[in-house]
Design an enzyme around this catalytic site. Sequence first.
Site, PDB file in Angstrom:
ATOM      1  N   ASP A  45      32.634 -31.003   9.143  1.00  0.00           N
ATOM      2  CA  ASP A  45      31.376 -30.296   9.355  1.00  0.00           C
ATOM      3  C   ASP A  45      31.435 -29.345  10.550  1.00  0.00           C
ATOM      4  OD1 ASP A  45      29.760 -30.962   7.281  1.00  0.00           O
ATOM      5  OD2 ASP A  45      28.716 -32.604   8.288  1.00  0.00           O
ATOM      6  N   ASP A  85      -6.008  -6.717   3.979  1.00  0.00           N
ATOM      7  CA  ASP A  85      -4.740  -7.211   3.440  1.00  0.00           C
ATOM      8  C   ASP A  85      -4.493  -8.683   3.762  1.00  0.00           C
ATOM      9  OD1 ASP A  85      -3.390  -4.859   2.205  1.00  0.00           O
ATOM     10  OD2 ASP A  85      -3.611  -4.027   4.218  1.00  0.00           O
ATOM     11  N   ASN A 110      34.125 -36.818   7.982  1.00  0.00           N
ATOM     12  CA  ASN A 110      32.972 -36.000   7.596  1.00  0.00           C
ATOM     13  C   ASN A 110      32.510 -35.150   8.778  1.00  0.00           C
ATOM     14  OD1 ASN A 110      31.105 -35.338   5.516  1.00  0.00           O
ATOM     15  ND2 ASN A 110      29.524 -36.484   6.598  1.00  0.00           N
ATOM     16  N   ASN A 149      35.892 -36.307  -2.439  1.00  0.00           N
ATOM     17  CA  ASN A 149      36.413 -37.402  -1.602  1.00  0.00           C
ATOM     18  C   ASN A 149      35.832 -38.750  -2.006  1.00  0.00           C
ATOM     19  OD1 ASN A 149      37.911 -35.578  -0.117  1.00  0.00           O
ATOM     20  ND2 ASN A 149      36.339 -35.309   1.449  1.00  0.00           N
ATOM     21  N   ASP A 184      -1.268  -3.866   6.488  1.00  0.00           N
ATOM     22  CA  ASP A 184      -1.541  -3.854   7.929  1.00  0.00           C
ATOM     23  C   ASP A 184      -3.020  -3.872   8.259  1.00  0.00           C
ATOM     24  OD1 ASP A 184      -2.232  -1.354   7.070  1.00  0.00           O
ATOM     25  OD2 ASP A 184      -0.948  -0.244   8.456  1.00  0.00           O
ATOM     26  N   ASP A 209       0.861  -1.171   0.000  1.00  0.00           N
ATOM     27  CA  ASP A 209       0.000   0.000   0.000  1.00  0.00           C
ATOM     28  C   ASP A 209       0.901   1.225   0.000  1.00  0.00           C
ATOM     29  OD1 ASP A 209      -2.121   1.698   0.138  1.00  0.00           O
ATOM     30  OD2 ASP A 209      -2.714   1.178   2.183  1.00  0.00           O
TER      31      ASP A 209
END
Length: 835
Positions: free
Chosen positions: A681, A588, A677, A652, A584, A325
């Site tokens: 990580d 809406d 792994n 890998n 708002d 708006d």
Amino acid sequence: MSASPFWTLKPADLFRELDSGESGLKADVVVRRLSELPKVRAKQGSWRFVRLFLAQFQSPIIVILLFAASVSVLLGDQTTASIIFVIVFASGGLGFWQEQHAADAVQKLLALVQINANVIRDGKSVEVAVSHVVPGDVFLLDAGDIVPADSVLFESTDLFVDEASLTGEPFPVEKKAGVLPEDTGLSRRTNTVFLGTNVISGSAKALAVHVGKETEFGKVSESLRVRPAETEFEHGIRRFGYMLMEVTLLLVLVMFAVNVYYHKPVIDSLLFSLAIAVGLTPQLLPAIISVNLAQGAKRMAEKKVIVKRLASIENFGSMDVLCSDKTGTLTDGTVRLDGSVGPGGAPNDKVHLFGYLNSYFQTGYRNPVDAAILGTGDQDISGYTKLREQPYDFTRKRLTVLLQKDAHSMAITKGALAKILEVCKTVEKDDGTIVDIDPEHDAIEKQYEEVSRRGLRAIGIAYRQFDQTPNGDVESGMTYLGLLLFSDPLRPEIVKTLGNLSKLGVAVKFVTGDNRFVAAEVVRQAGVTSPKVLTGPDMHKMSDEALRATVGSVDVFAEVEPNQKARIIVYLQQAGHVVGHLGDGINDASAIHAADVGISVSNGADVAKDAADIVLMEKDLGVLEDGIREGRVTFANTLKYVFMATSANFGNMFSMAGASLFLKFLPMLPTQIMLGNFMTDLPEMTISSDNVDQEWTSSPRRWDIGFIKRFMVVFGLANSTCDYLTFGMLLFILHASPTQFRTGWFIENVVTAALIVLVVRTRRPFFRSKPGKWLIVATVASVFVVLAMPYSPIARTLGLEPLPAIFLAMLAGVTAFYVVVTETAKHFFYRAIRV
């Protein structure tokens, strides 16, 4: 409770049964009933922790690994089984801790924008969260409120409720206190209000009878269990998962078959193949996504943007069209009454007085126009009393109050000029004479267009006097009186803000109920030259195909109805855009719900905030601009992990697959694959705090599975090249035994994968992009831990042994070579794809 349905009982009987009264519940009763809520509401508390913990182990690969570890126990290989269990549960525990921490942080942010109910307890009015309303609570309702429970009315004034979400009825339903027969259908229970519906106008006092699962909404949700619509980001994650599953399944089958063909132990071959699958899978992706999103939500909260649904952050960053708006976004939202004029254009105090009376006595949702009218505060309205009201709706676009003074009745209507003229037969001219409206119609329209072209919003005023109090509809045979004129100045920074949003790749389209002339003029003042305008009436005349082809080029949608807002959103989405909607008001809600990113403001209507994914603490496009940048930072850091994990792991696994073809032993033990792994990580868990280069945030970005595949292959092969170089050094220079080979490759694999994160995290040369502090600390720590493992007491358990110093020197050379190869590949990769 009585066996009779609550809508058949008198309020006094219900008060007695629920141990309540008009002064509300007593404190001790509230405490007792709050403790009973889990029995009628969705299970919460400790069960949430259990579900979250178990969710860490729902991956099919993790389940297979646990099965394989169990087989190892049965076959007597306790060491392998123990290591697998430890790694799997450590990974799951880390994911649980991170996600739980993220969830707690988000709950604190949501508390800032929770929907509250105004309840009466111990005779005092207090605000409580809707989730804390209990049976027997007395609560107050006003326009814009969401009903917190299935309840019976015992007082009401001109109450109209929108029940479309429950009954499908598109028009507001009038509600009154009373008693109804037992067989009264849901849509005809006019003495009750239902959880989740919202008040359009009027006020009331109600007694809560049912909450949670026992409400009508609760029954529907329990039977359907409808999931929220999948966001663009969630769709991308799902497609990414499918891609990984395809690659993983192929690798597992091929590697298992090859190893069995070469007469390697079947169980070892199975574990090795499964370990490869785990190695290719970013196990911590769910946890890292949760951490990224939670951290993003916290940063956005610092920018006055509160995130209600975490997945919407990524959509926020991907958004390339924002519908909004103009009031409060382009303008400063402080509507001012500029004047009141009669049909001839002269100032008219009667227009002002009648507009004031209408705004003062109406009980609908208070808007800036009413606030501006009442803000003048200089009208004498003594002697007027209100008889009834016909509330505003988005079809009639007008509001009427019926008043009485000195035994005479008068209806006063204000609203959109076209809708006011529909109910008028006469016009009161500036000199007070009343004439037929038909000859004056064109002059009124011309006056309206002239003031609109000046950027002023005009509201029509009409009235009708009655000798006796009328029954039924009073909106007919009215007399047109004139216009109330309003101004709403532009925000001083709006031109700059719109320019910044354009640089971010976000096209702003303004969707308003104002007339085309006002809307176009205000948008022009905001710096949009020659805006293309499409009106609601014109949209009605267009086919779906024509509208779909047109919406992308329109700058301003004017004179639109609430259902048309949602239609605009849908067609923009079908055109391939990620669409946000900022609103708002009650009107809406449907558009906010339909958008990829629904945005409301903290002082908006409850129904708008409830539908929104994101709530702004200020209705300001500048705040939105900051939020978009933070959304893109979050998206960028999530993608970084995906790029790092998939490319390194693919390389890998490609190396492992090749090595297993020419080696007579497994190139790495299954436990070493999973441990490696896990160790690579760990540093990447800090990626949410990493710095993000400007090119990541300069334009909207979306999931591109094809791009991820190309990245995985190109940089995976670069990784694999260094692996094969390491194989050559171990076999032909160091003449390594199987244990030494596995140790050497394990160390090289983890060290290079950890360090190369600092290279692939940016498109720039790595030395021109500063990583986040915690990413550097975690990466260095991971490298030192892995280098120390062969010399630790657990080395033998892990299948590792110390290596000669010359290997460490060679490792430094391989790492430097890997950095050069990756930087070179990165330069040509990004230059080729030009993104």
